[in-house]
Enzyme design. Structure first.
Site, PDB file in Angstrom:
ATOM      1  N   THR A  39      35.592  30.866  38.629  1.00  0.00           N
ATOM      2  CA  THR A  39      35.518  29.908  39.783  1.00  0.00           C
ATOM      3  C   THR A  39      33.921  29.901  40.104  1.00  0.00           C
ATOM      4  N   ASP A  40      33.652  29.008  41.051  1.00  0.00           N
ATOM      5  CA  ASP A  40      32.236  28.669  41.637  1.00  0.00           C
ATOM      6  C   ASP A  40      32.110  29.872  42.681  1.00  0.00           C
ATOM      7  N   GLU A  41      33.203  30.355  43.352  1.00  0.00           N
ATOM      8  CA  GLU A  41      33.336  31.168  44.524  1.00  0.00           C
ATOM      9  C   GLU A  41      32.510  32.364  44.263  1.00  0.00           C
ATOM     10  N   LYS A  55      47.001  24.081  49.196  1.00  0.00           N
ATOM     11  CA  LYS A  55      45.357  23.665  48.929  1.00  0.00           C
ATOM     12  C   LYS A  55      45.104  22.280  49.872  1.00  0.00           C
ATOM     13  N   PRO A  64      37.872  32.714  58.429  1.00  0.00           N
ATOM     14  CA  PRO A  64      36.917  33.804  58.403  1.00  0.00           C
ATOM     15  C   PRO A  64      36.028  33.958  57.213  1.00  0.00           C
ATOM     16  N   GLY A  65      34.983  34.119  57.383  1.00  0.00           N
ATOM     17  CA  GLY A  65      33.897  34.144  55.978  1.00  0.00           C
ATOM     18  C   GLY A  65      33.913  32.980  55.339  1.00  0.00           C
ATOM     19  N   ALA A 111      46.058  32.663  34.768  1.00  0.00           N
ATOM     20  CA  ALA A 111      46.732  33.544  35.589  1.00  0.00           C
ATOM     21  C   ALA A 111      46.095  34.084  36.631  1.00  0.00           C
ATOM     22  N   ILE A 147      46.362  24.279  37.421  1.00  0.00           N
ATOM     23  CA  ILE A 147      45.402  23.793  36.245  1.00  0.00           C
ATOM     24  C   ILE A 147      46.085  24.354  34.997  1.00  0.00           C
ATOM     25  N   ASN A 157      39.140  22.160  42.013  1.00  0.00           N
ATOM     26  CA  ASN A 157      39.861  20.996  41.200  1.00  0.00           C
ATOM     27  C   ASN A 157      40.724  20.483  42.196  1.00  0.00           C
ATOM     28  N   TYR A 171      39.538  36.839  47.499  1.00  0.00           N
ATOM     29  CA  TYR A 171      40.071  36.086  46.372  1.00  0.00           C
ATOM     30  C   TYR A 171      38.611  36.297  45.543  1.00  0.00           C
ATOM     31  N   ALA A 183      36.091  37.770  45.523  1.00  0.00           N
ATOM     32  CA  ALA A 183      35.728  39.259  44.849  1.00  0.00           C
ATOM     33  C   ALA A 183      36.420  39.671  43.859  1.00  0.00           C
ATOM     34  N   SER A 184      37.836  39.451  44.050  1.00  0.00           N
ATOM     35  CA  SER A 184      38.692  39.864  42.794  1.00  0.00           C
ATOM     36  C   SER A 184      38.414  38.850  41.622  1.00  0.00           C
ATOM     37  N   LYS A 185      38.055  37.739  41.662  1.00  0.00           N
ATOM     38  CA  LYS A 185      37.610  36.975  40.437  1.00  0.00           C
ATOM     39  C   LYS A 185      36.495  37.569  39.904  1.00  0.00           C
TER      40      LYS A 185
HETATM   41  P1  NAD Z   1      47.761  28.425  40.878  1.00  0.00           P
HETATM   42  O1  NAD Z   1      47.672  29.628  41.915  1.00  0.00           O
HETATM   43  O2  NAD Z   1      48.119  26.945  40.948  1.00  0.00           O
HETATM   44  O3  NAD Z   1      48.442  29.172  39.436  1.00  0.00           O
HETATM   45  C1  NAD Z   1      48.504  30.351  38.982  1.00  0.00           C
HETATM   46  C2  NAD Z   1      49.388  30.589  38.175  1.00  0.00           C
HETATM   47  O4  NAD Z   1      49.285  31.832  37.609  1.00  0.00           O
HETATM   48  C3  NAD Z   1      50.826  30.287  38.689  1.00  0.00           C
HETATM   49  O5  NAD Z   1      51.838  29.729  37.782  1.00  0.00           O
HETATM   50  C4  NAD Z   1      51.528  31.845  38.973  1.00  0.00           C
HETATM   51  O6  NAD Z   1      52.937  31.955  38.672  1.00  0.00           O
HETATM   52  C5  NAD Z   1      50.517  32.655  37.439  1.00  0.00           C
HETATM   53  N1  NAD Z   1      50.661  34.061  37.952  1.00  0.00           N
HETATM   54  C6  NAD Z   1      50.350  34.434  39.009  1.00  0.00           C
HETATM   55  N2  NAD Z   1      50.212  35.998  38.814  1.00  0.00           N
HETATM   56  C7  NAD Z   1      50.662  36.132  37.540  1.00  0.00           C
HETATM   57  C8  NAD Z   1      51.045  37.351  36.602  1.00  0.00           C
HETATM   58  N3  NAD Z   1      50.779  38.597  37.155  1.00  0.00           N
HETATM   59  N4  NAD Z   1      51.278  36.991  35.469  1.00  0.00           N
HETATM   60  C9  NAD Z   1      51.386  35.774  34.824  1.00  0.00           C
HETATM   61  N5  NAD Z   1      51.275  34.590  35.716  1.00  0.00           N
HETATM   62  C10 NAD Z   1      50.818  34.994  36.869  1.00  0.00           C
HETATM   63  O7  NAD Z   1      46.051  28.512  40.340  1.00  0.00           O
HETATM   64  P2  NAD Z   1      45.337  27.202  39.805  1.00  0.00           P
HETATM   65  O8  NAD Z   1      44.506  26.531  40.886  1.00  0.00           O
HETATM   66  O9  NAD Z   1      45.814  26.598  38.727  1.00  0.00           O
HETATM   67  O10 NAD Z   1      44.053  28.084  39.159  1.00  0.00           O
HETATM   68  C11 NAD Z   1      44.180  28.610  37.758  1.00  0.00           C
HETATM   69  C12 NAD Z   1      42.941  29.421  37.456  1.00  0.00           C
HETATM   70  O11 NAD Z   1      41.725  28.534  37.867  1.00  0.00           O
HETATM   71  C13 NAD Z   1      42.818  30.546  38.575  1.00  0.00           C
HETATM   72  O12 NAD Z   1      42.292  31.595  37.651  1.00  0.00           O
HETATM   73  C14 NAD Z   1      41.739  30.347  39.267  1.00  0.00           C
HETATM   74  O13 NAD Z   1      41.014  31.408  40.042  1.00  0.00           O
HETATM   75  C15 NAD Z   1      40.842  29.489  38.284  1.00  0.00           C
HETATM   76  N6  NAD Z   1      40.283  28.397  39.402  1.00  0.00           N
HETATM   77  C16 NAD Z   1      40.912  27.494  40.247  1.00  0.00           C
HETATM   78  C17 NAD Z   1      40.126  26.412  40.618  1.00  0.00           C
HETATM   79  C18 NAD Z   1      41.022  25.517  41.985  1.00  0.00           C
HETATM   80  O14 NAD Z   1      40.131  24.714  42.380  1.00  0.00           O
HETATM   81  N7  NAD Z   1      42.216  25.462  41.861  1.00  0.00           N
HETATM   82  C19 NAD Z   1      38.769  26.139  40.439  1.00  0.00           C
HETATM   83  C20 NAD Z   1      38.223  27.041  39.907  1.00  0.00           C
HETATM   84  C21 NAD Z   1      38.924  28.140  39.020  1.00  0.00           C
HETATM   85  O1  DAU Z   2      35.967  26.455  44.548  1.00  0.00           O
HETATM   86  C1  DAU Z   2      36.831  26.613  43.635  1.00  0.00           C
HETATM   87  C2  DAU Z   2      37.867  27.289  44.442  1.00  0.00           C
HETATM   88  O2  DAU Z   2      38.534  26.037  45.243  1.00  0.00           O
HETATM   89  C3  DAU Z   2      38.981  27.891  43.374  1.00  0.00           C
HETATM   90  O3  DAU Z   2      38.320  29.108  43.004  1.00  0.00           O
HETATM   91  C4  DAU Z   2      40.323  28.230  44.567  1.00  0.00           C
HETATM   92  O4  DAU Z   2      41.274  29.015  43.686  1.00  0.00           O
HETATM   93  C5  DAU Z   2      40.826  27.139  45.167  1.00  0.00           C
HETATM   94  O5  DAU Z   2      41.869  27.457  46.018  1.00  0.00           O
HETATM   95  C6  DAU Z   2      39.618  26.697  45.920  1.00  0.00           C
HETATM   96  O6  DAU Z   2      39.207  27.267  47.039  1.00  0.00           O
HETATM   97  P1  DAU Z   2      38.733  26.661  48.585  1.00  0.00           P
HETATM   98  O7  DAU Z   2      38.898  27.531  49.391  1.00  0.00           O
HETATM   99  O8  DAU Z   2      37.626  25.663  48.427  1.00  0.00           O
HETATM  100  O9  DAU Z   2      39.933  25.633  48.631  1.00  0.00           O
HETATM  101  P2  DAU Z   2      41.084  25.072  49.773  1.00  0.00           P
HETATM  102  O10 DAU Z   2      41.725  24.013  48.841  1.00  0.00           O
HETATM  103  O11 DAU Z   2      41.717  26.260  50.126  1.00  0.00           O
HETATM  104  O12 DAU Z   2      40.134  24.644  50.771  1.00  0.00           O
HETATM  105  C7  DAU Z   2      38.916  23.603  50.716  1.00  0.00           C
HETATM  106  C8  DAU Z   2      38.154  23.536  51.762  1.00  0.00           C
HETATM  107  O13 DAU Z   2      39.124  22.854  52.902  1.00  0.00           O
HETATM  108  C9  DAU Z   2      37.716  24.654  52.154  1.00  0.00           C
HETATM  109  O14 DAU Z   2      36.284  24.312  52.989  1.00  0.00           O
HETATM  110  C10 DAU Z   2      38.754  25.154  53.348  1.00  0.00           C
HETATM  111  C11 DAU Z   2      39.162  23.761  53.814  1.00  0.00           C
HETATM  112  N1  DAU Z   2      40.465  23.616  54.507  1.00  0.00           N
HETATM  113  C12 DAU Z   2      41.447  24.120  53.762  1.00  0.00           C
HETATM  114  C13 DAU Z   2      42.750  24.279  54.277  1.00  0.00           C
HETATM  115  C14 DAU Z   2      43.774  24.788  53.405  1.00  0.00           C
HETATM  116  C15 DAU Z   2      40.622  23.117  55.758  1.00  0.00           C
HETATM  117  O15 DAU Z   2      39.625  22.693  56.437  1.00  0.00           O
HETATM  118  N2  DAU Z   2      41.831  23.271  56.154  1.00  0.00           N
HETATM  119  C16 DAU Z   2      43.061  23.749  55.456  1.00  0.00           C
HETATM  120  O16 DAU Z   2      44.109  23.692  56.149  1.00  0.00           O
END
Ligand code: NAD
Ligand code: DAU
Length: 356
Positions: free
Chosen positions: A134-136, A199, A293-294, A82, A13, A190, A160, A162-164
């Site tokens: 995040t919505d999580e 993902k 799990p969970g 990050a 993102i 996203n 994850y 819980a840490s957010k």
């Molecule tokens: P991502 O894992 O693709 O990218 C995370 C980035 O953070 C990477 O470039 C990594 O190198 C960098 N990073 C990690 N630790 C770091 C540190 N200590 N210092 C500096 N950089 C560091 O994640 P994403 O999917 O792009 O998500 C970005 C943000 O949006 C996160 O905070 C995530 O919780 C939030 N978010 C993601 C989603 C989703 O669906 N992907 C949805 C809602 C919110």
């Molecule tokens: O909801 C926002 C969150 O969405 C973000 O905060 C997280 O950073 C992002 O990783 C994402 O979390 P999810 O756990 O929802 O995303 P993931 O892509 O891991 O999984 C999406 C759904 O698909 C989830 O219900 C688990 C399922 N899944 C995932 C994988 C990797 C499978 O069924 N099989 C798989 O191999």
């Protein structure tokens, strides 16, 4: 032109945000990223000659570095993407999530507090710290529950989440206690270009293209609310410009889908775009595997607040967005090759073993 410190701007993102905002010449961007396995400098290749994109390889947890960047570049905003972001990894290795998302955010906030405290009154008023969350953090919904609102209590279920949640609480506390002008956005899942293939959506696209199994956790009926990444990035800019200090805003795609529905659409699109692939129909590659799990059953976001107050709603429909996304992965084999490194293959092995 404003200057923004963006953290995690080489991730999925973050890099979409940096590319979108540099294209619009919205601000000079200082991009601080540790380049973990999820960060990818190739995402930013197009900006290599852009003098207003300054990439810094380093950690949000390095207080000396953050302090130096703040005093050298004097940003008007910090946009904090990050994080460690993958739920499955947080189940296997929770400690990294605490270190980065909790301790890292705390250290970043401490440096921002010092910097902000030394600004002039008008500079302080104009400064923003934007927490990308995040919505999580809200936990899991039943089939008939109303969507999450900004007042839904936090109830995170994975390490994850819980840490957010912990990092959101710290961000909020730095506003209430020290007055740091923060805003939090909580966004749903996203998808789109440049997403690391651990993902769900990119994993399914790339596995299908390689004729590998498509591992669906449990019964495949878990529901996510998918938002196209460009829509998320536009919302972040809007919140930065017009959001109310101390508030949080829910963002979502108004597009709830079961995982099985998502995979089925990807398979149907691939059957059409790659009709001569060995594994047509790609649907035949779906394999139900043991559940996470969970595993949260359902997420859904009520986006009424941001729509009413700031006029934002998602532009992209899920179907158009997923077609664009599948095409993007088909058109970028070099990117895929670069990110699918040894470390990535090791992860697949550890997570899925013989299943794939
Ligand atoms: P991502 O894992 O693709 O990218 C995370 C980035 O953070 C990477 O470039 C990594 O190198 C960098 N990073 C990690 N630790 C770091 C540190 N200590 N210092 C500096 N950089 C560091 O994640 P994403 O999917 O792009 O998500 C970005 C943000 O949006 C996160 O905070 C995530 O919780 C939030 N978010 C993601 C989603 C989703 O669906 N992907 C949805 C809602 C919110
Ligand atoms: O909801 C926002 C969150 O969405 C973000 O905060 C997280 O950073 C992002 O990783 C994402 O979390 P999810 O756990 O929802 O995303 P993931 O892509 O891991 O999984 C999406 C759904 O698909 C989830 O219900 C688990 C399922 N899944 C995932 C994988 C990797 C499978 O069924 N099989 C798989 O191999």
């Amino acid at each position: 032109m404003q200057t923004w410190l963006v953290t995690g701007g080489a991730g999925f993102i973050g890099s979409n945000f940096v590319l979108q905002q540099r294209l619009a010449k919205a601000a000079r961007i200082i991009n601080l990223d540790k380049l973990t396995y999820a960060g990818n400098i190739y995402n930013l290749a197009i900006l290599k000659d852009d003098p207003d994109h300054i990439f810094v390889h380093g950690s949000i947890g390095d207080r000396e570095l953050v302090s130096r960047l703040l005093s050298q570049f004097r940003p008007q905003a910090v946009i904090h993407f990050a994080a460690e972001s993958h739920v499955d990894r947080s189940i296997q290795h929770p400690e990294t999530f605490i270190e980065t998302n909790v301790v890292g955010t705390f250290r970043l906030l401490e440096e921002v507090r010092q910097y902000w405290g030394n600004l002039t009154i008008s500079e302080r008023d104009n400064f923003r710290f934007l927490q990308i969350s995040t919505d999580e953090v809200y936990g899991s919904l039943g089939p008939d529950d109303p969507a999450f609102t900004e007042t839904t209590p936090y109830a995170p279920n994975s390490p994850y989440a819980a840490s957010k949640a912990a990092s959101d609480h710290l961000v909020r506390a730095y506003h209430e206690t020290y007055g740091v002008p923060i805003i939090i956005t909580n966004c749903s899942n996203n998808y789109g270009p440049l997403q690391f293939p651990e993902k769900f959506i990119p994993l399914m696209i790339l596995n299908a293209l390689r004729g590998k199994s498509l591992p669906l956790y449990g019964d495949g009926q878990n529901i996510r609310d998918w938002l196209y990444v460009a829509d998320h990035c536009e919302a972040v800019r809007l919140v930065l410009e017009r959001g109310v200090i101390g508030e949080s805003y829910n963002l979502g795609g108004l597009s709830e889908q079961t995982n099985l529905q998502v995979v089925s659409q990807i398979c149907e699109i691939l059957d059409r775009l790659v009709p001569h692939a060995q594994s047509v129909p790609h649907y035949s590659l779906i394999k139900f595997v043991p559940d996470r799990p969970g595993h949260d059953r359902r997420y859904a976001m009520n986006i009424g607040k941001i729509t009413r107050e700031l006029g934002w709603k998602p532009k992209e429909s899920f179907y158009d967005g997923i077609v664009k996304t599948v095409r993007w992965y088909l058109d970028h084999p070099d990117w895929v090759e670069k990110v699918a490194s040894g470390a990535y293959r090791q992860w697949l092995e550890q997570q899925y073993g013989q299943l794939l």
